[in-house]
Every structure is written in C-alpha cells, then in structure tokens.
Design a protein around this motif. Structure first.
Motif, mmCIF file in Angstrom:
data_model
loop_
_atom_site.group_PDB
_atom_site.id
_atom_site.type_symbol
_atom_site.label_atom_id
_atom_site.label_comp_id
_atom_site.label_asym_id
_atom_site.label_seq_id
_atom_site.Cartn_x
_atom_site.Cartn_y
_atom_site.Cartn_z
ATOM 1 N N TYR A 73 0.829 -1.212 0.000
ATOM 2 C CA TYR A 73 0.000 0.000 0.000
ATOM 3 C C TYR A 73 0.860 1.258 0.000
ATOM 4 N N TRP A 74 1.910 1.272 0.832
ATOM 5 C CA TRP A 74 2.678 2.492 1.043
ATOM 6 C C TRP A 74 3.938 2.607 0.191
ATOM 7 N N CYS A 75 4.617 1.504 -0.045
ATOM 8 C CA CYS A 75 5.928 1.618 -0.691
ATOM 9 C C CYS A 75 6.236 0.404 -1.576
ATOM 10 N N PRO A 76 5.469 0.198 -2.639
ATOM 11 C CA PRO A 76 5.681 -0.979 -3.484
ATOM 12 C C PRO A 76 6.826 -0.789 -4.475
ATOM 13 N N ILE A 77 8.038 -0.652 -3.961
ATOM 14 C CA ILE A 77 9.230 -0.480 -4.789
ATOM 15 C C ILE A 77 10.200 -1.604 -4.457
ATOM 16 N N LYS A 78 10.701 -2.260 -5.481
ATOM 17 C CA LYS A 78 11.678 -3.311 -5.245
ATOM 18 C C LYS A 78 12.993 -2.710 -4.741
ATOM 19 N N HIS A 79 13.755 -3.493 -4.011
ATOM 20 C CA HIS A 79 15.054 -3.046 -3.532
ATOM 21 C C HIS A 79 16.072 -3.135 -4.664
ATOM 22 N N MET A 98 11.341 -12.615 0.434
ATOM 23 C CA MET A 98 10.340 -11.550 0.436
ATOM 24 C C MET A 98 8.928 -12.130 0.375
ATOM 25 N N HIS A 99 7.954 -11.334 0.815
ATOM 26 C CA HIS A 99 6.559 -11.771 0.824
ATOM 27 C C HIS A 99 6.006 -11.858 -0.593
ATOM 28 N N GLY A 100 4.829 -12.426 -0.712
ATOM 29 C CA GLY A 100 4.255 -12.720 -2.010
ATOM 30 C C GLY A 100 3.833 -11.523 -2.839
ATOM 31 N N HIS A 101 3.727 -10.347 -2.231
ATOM 32 C CA HIS A 101 3.334 -9.158 -2.987
ATOM 33 C C HIS A 101 4.516 -8.523 -3.717
ATOM 34 N N TYR A 102 5.723 -8.881 -3.291
ATOM 35 C CA TYR A 102 6.934 -8.215 -3.781
ATOM 36 C C TYR A 102 7.121 -8.297 -5.301
ATOM 37 N N PRO A 103 6.835 -9.440 -5.953
ATOM 38 C CA PRO A 103 7.057 -9.495 -7.411
ATOM 39 C C PRO A 103 6.281 -8.440 -8.195
ATOM 40 N N GLY A 104 5.167 -7.951 -7.660
ATOM 41 C CA GLY A 104 4.378 -6.945 -8.363
ATOM 42 C C GLY A 104 4.802 -5.518 -8.086
ATOM 43 N N PHE A 105 5.864 -5.336 -7.311
ATOM 44 C CA PHE A 105 6.317 -3.985 -6.977
ATOM 45 C C PHE A 105 6.986 -3.327 -8.188
ATOM 46 N N VAL A 106 7.086 -2.010 -8.136
ATOM 47 C CA VAL A 106 7.724 -1.221 -9.193
ATOM 48 C C VAL A 106 9.236 -1.420 -9.120
ATOM 49 N N ASP A 107 9.884 -1.465 -10.270
ATOM 50 C CA ASP A 107 11.335 -1.635 -10.291
ATOM 51 C C ASP A 107 12.032 -0.453 -9.621
ATOM 52 N N TYR A 108 13.126 -0.760 -8.964
ATOM 53 C CA TYR A 108 13.968 0.260 -8.318
ATOM 54 C C TYR A 108 14.489 1.235 -9.383
ATOM 55 N N ASP A 168 12.621 3.266 -11.202
ATOM 56 C CA ASP A 168 11.620 3.585 -12.218
ATOM 57 C C ASP A 168 10.737 4.732 -11.732
ATOM 58 N N GLY A 169 11.301 5.929 -11.771
ATOM 59 C CA GLY A 169 10.549 7.108 -11.320
ATOM 60 C C GLY A 169 9.337 7.395 -12.173
ATOM 61 N N GLU A 170 9.462 7.136 -13.478
ATOM 62 C CA GLU A 170 8.348 7.400 -14.385
ATOM 63 C C GLU A 170 7.159 6.492 -14.088
ATOM 64 N N GLY A 171 7.443 5.251 -13.695
ATOM 65 C CA GLY A 171 6.360 4.295 -13.488
ATOM 66 C C GLY A 171 5.859 4.209 -12.066
ATOM 67 N N PHE A 172 6.458 5.005 -11.142
ATOM 68 C CA PHE A 172 6.101 4.837 -9.731
ATOM 69 C C PHE A 172 4.640 5.160 -9.431
ATOM 70 N N ALA A 173 4.142 6.287 -9.916
ATOM 71 C CA ALA A 173 2.766 6.692 -9.588
ATOM 72 C C ALA A 173 1.760 5.654 -10.066
ATOM 73 N N ASP A 174 1.928 5.197 -11.313
ATOM 74 C CA ASP A 174 1.006 4.185 -11.840
ATOM 75 C C ASP A 174 1.182 2.857 -11.102
ATOM 76 N N GLY A 175 2.440 2.517 -10.787
ATOM 77 C CA GLY A 175 2.705 1.276 -10.075
ATOM 78 C C GLY A 175 2.118 1.275 -8.676
ATOM 79 N N LEU A 176 2.186 2.428 -8.005
ATOM 80 C CA LEU A 176 1.601 2.560 -6.668
ATOM 81 C C LEU A 176 0.092 2.363 -6.725
ATOM 82 N N ALA A 177 -0.545 3.008 -7.700
ATOM 83 C CA ALA A 177 -1.996 2.870 -7.844
ATOM 84 C C ALA A 177 -2.374 1.420 -8.156
ATOM 85 N N ALA A 178 -1.594 0.769 -9.022
ATOM 86 C CA ALA A 178 -1.882 -0.620 -9.379
ATOM 87 C C ALA A 178 -1.703 -1.549 -8.187
ATOM 88 N N SER A 179 -0.664 -1.312 -7.392
ATOM 89 C CA SER A 179 -0.408 -2.142 -6.215
ATOM 90 C C SER A 179 -1.536 -2.002 -5.202
#
Length: 202
Positions: free
Chosen positions: A150-156, A163-173, A175-186
C-alpha cells in the motif's frame, strides 16, 4: 524469456500441485479433516500410541545443555504475544482506513500437532509453541506485506531473500516514471484481490 506474469502463473500451478500432493499424503497416512478437526482411523491411532516415546526416556536421552536452553526458548512467548496483540490492533484500526482486506489470523496460525498420539506431552507442548510462534510470524508477514504494498511498493536495488508474495508486483527500483502508476496498481491489487487468490511466494 518468460514474462513476470508467466512466471507467477507457473508458481501458482506448482502450488496447486503441492496441495494435491498433500491430499494424497493425507490418504496415505489415514487421516481426514472433519469440521476443522483431524481424524485418524483406529489402526493409525493404535500404531501412533505404540510409537510414542515415554517422557522420562525422552528426557534422559536429551543433552543437558539442550535442557538449559529451554528457558531462553520459552521466554520468547512474551514478545510473541505482544507482537500478536499489537499487530491485531494495528490491522483492526488501519486496514479499514486503507480499504485493505484484513488478513485472517486463523489462516496462518495452526495449532493441531498436539493431536498426534505418537508425541509425548513435552513434544506436544513444543509443537503447540512452534505452531503458534511460526503462525504469528506468517500472519504478521502478510499484514506487513499488504502494508508495504500500500505504502511503498518499490523493489530493492539488491536481491533480498525471502520476500513476501506481494513483492514481485512492486515497481522496479529507479523507475521514477512508473512509480505513480505502479503505486496505484499495487493498491488496487491488495484492495481487490481475485477471489481465492493468494499472493505468490517469492
């Protein structure tokens, strides 16, 4: 090269195969689940009682230094209970605000090995303790995973083990351009999970 979605689909298929194997083993060891309770057939129960090691024999075979560690193991029950309580309160207060489905505690904490007749009293106590503590960790891990999603879906940047099961769907480290959309999708994924779908193990 397979895509991330294809890899996750393979992982789900493997998980289903593993569950089918568990069902086959239940039949082999002659037990079934009835209304949440484990039921062995009479022949299995009789054999289990024959296999039980007497408590005094069990203690005599235990190294003294192992017995010395017992208070250190059981002292951890205090922080585990506190963790259980604090995370329960956190989830009860915060998840409705975030509109995240609550993690069912009972799906993670299983205390059932004390029903095995081939265990003596101390072994049953140990198994109950381990079932509780590891169950709390698994439950807290999923609560924390949904919180991170919910708060910080960014890969390390570097690889992280376990890592937990939600991690594969996180935004790539990076990827500033994709962060906003990735956060909303997560957030959408954890708010509206597919029926019966569990997060993939990673």
């Amino acid at each position: 090269m397979p895509t991330l979605d294809e890899l996750r689909a393979r992982m789900r298929a493997l998980a289903q195969e593993a569950e089918a194997e568990v069902e086959r083993r239940r039949a082999a060891f002659r037990y079934r689940i009835e209304k949440g309770r484990v039921v062995f057939d009479e022949a299995a129960r009789r054999r289990h009682r024959e296999l039980r090691v007497n408590l005094l024999v069990f203690l005599r075979a235990t190294r003294p230094m192992v017995l010395v560690t017992a208070p250190f193991i059981y002292a951890l029950i205090i922080p585990f209970i506190l963790l259980d309580l604090f995370v329960w309160v956190y989830q009860a207060v915060c998840f409705p605000v975030y509109k995240i489905p609550k993690v069912a505690r009972g799906d993670h904490i299983r205390i059932d090995r004390q029903h095995l007749a081939y265990l003596n009293g101390l072994q049953k106590l140990n198994c109950m303790y381990c079932g509780y503590c590891n169950g709390v960790i698994a439950w807290v891990r999923e609560v924390a995973g949904r919180t991170e999603a919910y708060w910080c879906p960014i890969k390390h940047a570097a690889k992280v083990k376990g890592m937990h099961g939600h991690y594969p769907g996180f935004v790539d480290y990076g990827d500033g351009e994709g962060f906003a959309d990735g956060l909303a999708a997560s957030r959408n994924r954890i708010r509206h999970p597919k029926t019966g779908e569990e997060p993939d193990a990673f």
